[in-house]
Design an enzyme around this catalytic site. Structure first.
Site, PDB file in Angstrom:
ATOM      1  N   LYS A 149       0.933  -1.159  -0.098  1.00 42.60           N
ATOM      2  CA  LYS A 149      -0.118  -0.025   0.066  1.00 42.60           C
ATOM      3  C   LYS A 149       0.839   1.378   0.089  1.00 42.60           C
ATOM      4  O   LYS A 149       0.831   2.315  -0.807  1.00 42.60           O
ATOM      5  CB  LYS A 149      -0.839   0.005   1.362  1.00 42.60           C
ATOM      6  CG  LYS A 149      -1.469   1.332   1.814  1.00 42.60           C
ATOM      7  CD  LYS A 149      -2.421   1.366   2.794  1.00 42.60           C
ATOM      8  CE  LYS A 149      -1.709   1.519   4.235  1.00 42.60           C
ATOM      9  NZ  LYS A 149      -1.475   2.872   4.399  1.00 42.60           N
ATOM     10  N   ASN A 150       1.871   1.230   0.861  1.00 42.60           N
ATOM     11  CA  ASN A 150       2.591   2.285   1.082  1.00 42.60           C
ATOM     12  C   ASN A 150       3.696   2.683  -0.156  1.00 42.60           C
ATOM     13  O   ASN A 150       4.459   3.844  -0.082  1.00 42.60           O
ATOM     14  CB  ASN A 150       3.252   2.419   2.404  1.00 42.60           C
ATOM     15  CG  ASN A 150       2.298   2.432   3.460  1.00 42.60           C
ATOM     16  OD1 ASN A 150       1.204   2.951   3.410  1.00 42.60           O
ATOM     17  ND2 ASN A 150       2.665   2.377   4.921  1.00 42.60           N
ATOM     18  N   ARG A 167      -4.620  10.700   3.974  1.00 43.61           N
ATOM     19  CA  ARG A 167      -3.505  11.538   4.092  1.00 43.61           C
ATOM     20  C   ARG A 167      -2.644  11.421   2.900  1.00 43.61           C
ATOM     21  O   ARG A 167      -2.038  12.404   2.324  1.00 43.61           O
ATOM     22  CB  ARG A 167      -2.760  11.241   5.275  1.00 43.61           C
ATOM     23  CG  ARG A 167      -1.439  12.121   5.627  1.00 43.61           C
ATOM     24  CD  ARG A 167      -0.800  11.701   6.856  1.00 43.61           C
ATOM     25  NE  ARG A 167       0.546  12.205   6.695  1.00 43.61           N
ATOM     26  CZ  ARG A 167       0.660  13.393   7.053  1.00 43.61           C
ATOM     27  NH1 ARG A 167      -0.228  14.386   7.511  1.00 43.61           N
ATOM     28  NH2 ARG A 167       2.077  14.062   6.871  1.00 43.61           N
ATOM     29  N   CYS A 195      -5.561  12.241  12.075  1.00 39.04           N
ATOM     30  CA  CYS A 195      -6.216  11.001  12.055  1.00 39.04           C
ATOM     31  C   CYS A 195      -6.113  10.546  13.445  1.00 39.04           C
ATOM     32  O   CYS A 195      -5.523  11.105  14.206  1.00 39.04           O
ATOM     33  CB  CYS A 195      -5.766  10.275  11.016  1.00 39.04           C
ATOM     34  SG  CYS A 195      -4.158   9.749  11.469  1.00 39.04           S
ATOM     35  N   ARG A 223      -0.470  14.830  12.433  1.00 39.00           N
ATOM     36  CA  ARG A 223       0.117  14.517  11.232  1.00 39.00           C
ATOM     37  C   ARG A 223       0.415  15.853  10.381  1.00 39.00           C
ATOM     38  O   ARG A 223      -0.245  16.353   9.600  1.00 39.00           O
ATOM     39  CB  ARG A 223      -1.011  13.614  10.317  1.00 39.00           C
ATOM     40  CG  ARG A 223      -1.452  12.358  10.857  1.00 39.00           C
ATOM     41  CD  ARG A 223      -0.160  11.390  11.001  1.00 39.00           C
ATOM     42  NE  ARG A 223       0.358  10.839  10.110  1.00 39.00           N
ATOM     43  CZ  ARG A 223      -0.237   9.642   9.432  1.00 39.00           C
ATOM     44  NH1 ARG A 223      -1.441   9.264   9.768  1.00 39.00           N
ATOM     45  NH2 ARG A 223       0.256   9.044   8.237  1.00 39.00           N
ATOM     46  N   PRO A 224       1.447  16.739  10.850  1.00 45.34           N
ATOM     47  CA  PRO A 224       1.667  17.925  10.382  1.00 45.34           C
ATOM     48  C   PRO A 224       2.081  17.734   9.065  1.00 45.34           C
ATOM     49  O   PRO A 224       2.543  16.623   8.583  1.00 45.34           O
ATOM     50  CB  PRO A 224       2.473  18.683  11.286  1.00 45.34           C
ATOM     51  CG  PRO A 224       3.177  17.637  12.118  1.00 45.34           C
ATOM     52  CD  PRO A 224       2.093  16.419  12.093  1.00 45.34           C
ATOM     53  N   ILE A 225       2.308  19.004   8.157  1.00 49.88           N
ATOM     54  CA  ILE A 225       2.927  18.700   6.875  1.00 49.88           C
ATOM     55  C   ILE A 225       4.011  19.983   6.574  1.00 49.88           C
ATOM     56  O   ILE A 225       4.376  20.264   5.530  1.00 49.88           O
ATOM     57  CB  ILE A 225       1.757  19.057   5.699  1.00 49.88           C
ATOM     58  CG1 ILE A 225       0.986  20.162   6.207  1.00 49.88           C
ATOM     59  CG2 ILE A 225       0.976  17.915   5.524  1.00 49.88           C
ATOM     60  CD1 ILE A 225       0.114  20.632   5.051  1.00 49.88           C
ATOM     61  N   ASP A 226       4.387  20.406   7.808  1.00 49.57           N
ATOM     62  CA  ASP A 226       5.438  21.586   7.810  1.00 49.57           C
ATOM     63  C   ASP A 226       6.721  21.146   7.025  1.00 49.57           C
ATOM     64  O   ASP A 226       7.262  22.100   6.359  1.00 49.57           O
ATOM     65  CB  ASP A 226       5.744  22.127   9.138  1.00 49.57           C
ATOM     66  CG  ASP A 226       6.264  20.795  10.245  1.00 49.57           C
ATOM     67  OD1 ASP A 226       5.632  19.788  10.057  1.00 49.57           O
ATOM     68  OD2 ASP A 226       7.422  20.980  10.644  1.00 49.57           O
ATOM     69  N   ASP A 286       4.388   0.946  12.281  1.00 50.41           N
ATOM     70  CA  ASP A 286       3.102   0.120  11.877  1.00 50.41           C
ATOM     71  C   ASP A 286       2.949  -1.030  12.083  1.00 50.41           C
ATOM     72  O   ASP A 286       2.111  -1.738  11.697  1.00 50.41           O
ATOM     73  CB  ASP A 286       3.263   0.349  10.108  1.00 50.41           C
ATOM     74  CG  ASP A 286       3.108   1.839   9.758  1.00 50.41           C
ATOM     75  OD1 ASP A 286       3.292   1.953   8.038  1.00 50.41           O
ATOM     76  OD2 ASP A 286       2.661   2.544  10.374  1.00 50.41           O
ATOM     77  N   ARG A 325      -8.818  -0.731   4.659  1.00 51.67           N
ATOM     78  CA  ARG A 325      -8.077   0.342   3.988  1.00 51.67           C
ATOM     79  C   ARG A 325      -6.540  -0.129   3.454  1.00 51.67           C
ATOM     80  O   ARG A 325      -6.105   0.463   2.640  1.00 51.67           O
ATOM     81  CB  ARG A 325      -8.000   1.415   4.872  1.00 51.67           C
ATOM     82  CG  ARG A 325      -8.916   2.333   5.360  1.00 51.67           C
ATOM     83  CD  ARG A 325      -8.762   3.515   6.162  1.00 51.67           C
ATOM     84  NE  ARG A 325      -7.260   4.202   5.463  1.00 51.67           N
ATOM     85  CZ  ARG A 325      -6.906   4.894   6.090  1.00 51.67           C
ATOM     86  NH1 ARG A 325      -7.151   5.496   7.260  1.00 51.67           N
ATOM     87  NH2 ARG A 325      -5.602   5.679   5.358  1.00 51.67           N
TER      88      ARG A 325
END
Ligand code: EPZ
Length: 420
Positions: free
Chosen positions: A21-22, A90, A114, A119-122, A301, A393
């Protein structure tokens, strides 16, 4: 949807792992980097992959699925992925780099947090700014514009998603980009291999310094992503926890080193071959100390799955979650099955108990759901896992695969009970 599991089943036999998946999610995003036909093989039938394919289709790319092979053709006609899809997973945020590189602008909703953290995106945004993007925020969206040029990036944290977004953005930038303190995950290497198969020029993926020499254009490709190391690890933990004997095929042993080492330390027997691994569960599970770390450390994970396994150990284990700030949602559910777990900040002390008892529990996120399946296989009696859609998922046909190994699991539609 509920999952009903009859416990005390030893898993035996052989199971094949699906494609990662990833790895698929960033590779699907990277297909936006070319107008020419891109063919991706062996896509797993999982919700997250379906969502990102739908998002790419809504951007105006022609997508054609034949069995598990997807053909993507054409240029994204617009650069504003739909809000409801970006919020659903995400990984949708991974289209930001390719869209900016292709169209010179992108408008995308903040991906949102989530169950496991905010889960920042900086790091994504800071990197894109170094590559020349002007970034502003407007009504919950991020707008990025600018012609990208090469730059020297240093990631404060080896973020997987930020490394992926920045590799994709830099692939078509004018000039050379270095990403220092890059993530080392196998999925990063797979993404770089995919982009290089399109004519990209990326070296160093899998090390902490990646050099990307921007090219004018990327052509099409026909690519098969790597197997899912977390699905493989989940089956390894399930085999050991059920005291079974399972051979897991279509794996890359190199990707599983941390998981294998910890299973051996717990007393399981592991027999490795070229692209398969056999796991025999221990009679007595030895307690472990686990700290989750970026690759090649123990994967976050796999933390929930190992907590389920160790809930039946002979003694107390200590599990520290160093990657995400809130990835212990499964603890209270495992305790409902009789586990004895105490959380102190980012550390959980798992005191092994003699036995677990079936109960009604709730899947709070993808890997927590998988952990509850593992615990249910060990438990006395029947367990019902509610909201088991989370599991769909990221795991392709998990119920069928586990039942083929001797589990007794059925899925039941649930009537939405409205409390009045
Ligand atoms: C990827 O998420 C995976 N998802 C996750 O798998 C995995 O747990 C995670 O990497 C870590 O290995 C996919 O690949 C689709 P990160 P990602 O950016 O990219 C912080 C699963 O179960 N951070 O490496 O979102 C962040 O808050 C999923 O399959 C920033 O601070 O992970 C977290 O604490 C769950 N700023 C840490 O880095 C940023 O800009 C790791 O996040 C980005 C991240």
């Amino acid at each position: 949807m509920n999952m009903l599991i009859n416990g005390k089943k030893e898993l035996k036999g052989q199971i094949e792992v699906s494609t990662s998946k990833n790895a698929c999610l960033p590779i699907l995003a990277a297909s936006l980097l070319s107008d020419e036909p891109v063919i991706i093989n062996n896509l797993p039938a999982i919700d997250d992959v379906e969502v990102i394919i739908e998002l790419i289709r809504q951007l105006g790319v022609n997508v054609k699925m034949q069995e598990k092979t997807l053909e993507l053709t054409g240029r994204p006609e617009q650069a504003a992925p739909p809000y409801e899809l970006v919020r659903r997973i995400r990984a949708s945020f991974l289209v930001m780099g390719p869209l900016l590189a292709r169209r010179g602008s992108v408008r995308i909703s903040f991906p949102g947090g989530c169950a496991i953290g905010n889960r920042p995106i900086d790091l994504h945004l800071k990197g894109l700014q170094v590559l020349g993007a002007q970034i502003k925020q407007l009504g919950g969206d991020i707008i990025a514009q600018g012609k990208l040029k090469g730059g020297h990036l240093y990631l404060d944290y080896p973020s997987v998603g930020a490394t992926e977004n920045l590799i994709m953005a830099a692939s078509l930038a004018a000039g050379t980009t270095y990403i220092e303190n890059a993530a080392l995950e196998p999925e990063i290497v797979d993404l770089a291999n995919f982009i290089n198969s399109m004519g990209g020029n990326i070296i160093g993926a899998g090390t902490n310094i990646i050099k990307i020499t921007g090219v004018k254009k990327l052509h099409g490709s026909n690519y098969t992503p790597i197997p899912d190391r977390i699905e493989a690890g989940t089956f390894m933990a399930a085999a050991a926890a059920s005291r079974g004997d399972v051979t897991i095929t279509n794996i890359v042993p190199e990707h599983l080193k941390a998981i294998t080492a910890k299973l051996i330390e717990s007393g399981a027997e592991i027999i490795e071959a070229e692209n398969q691994i056999r796991v025999k569960g221990p009679h007595k599970i030895k307690p472990l100390y686990i700290k989750t770390l970026p690759y090649p450390g123990f994967p976050t994970d796999m933390q929930a799955q190992f907590m389920a396994y160790l809930s039946n150990a002979e003694g107390s284990s200590i599990i520290t979650e160093s990657v995400f700030e809130n990835r212990f949602m499964h603890v209270q559910e495992l305790c409902r099955l009789g586990a004895s777990i105490k959380i102190e900040g980012r550390t959980a002390v798992v005191k092994g108990v003699k036995k677990l008892e079936g109960a009604i529990v709730k899947a709070t996120d993808l890997r927590a759901g998988a952990a509850l399946c593992i615990a249910a296989l060990m438990a006395q009696g029947t367990t019902i896992i509610t909201e088991s859609e989370h599991i769909d998922r990221g795991y392709e046909n998990l119920v069928e695969k586990l039942n083929s190994l001797g589990a007794e699991i059925i899925r039941k539609e649930t009537k939405r009970c409205i409390t009045v």
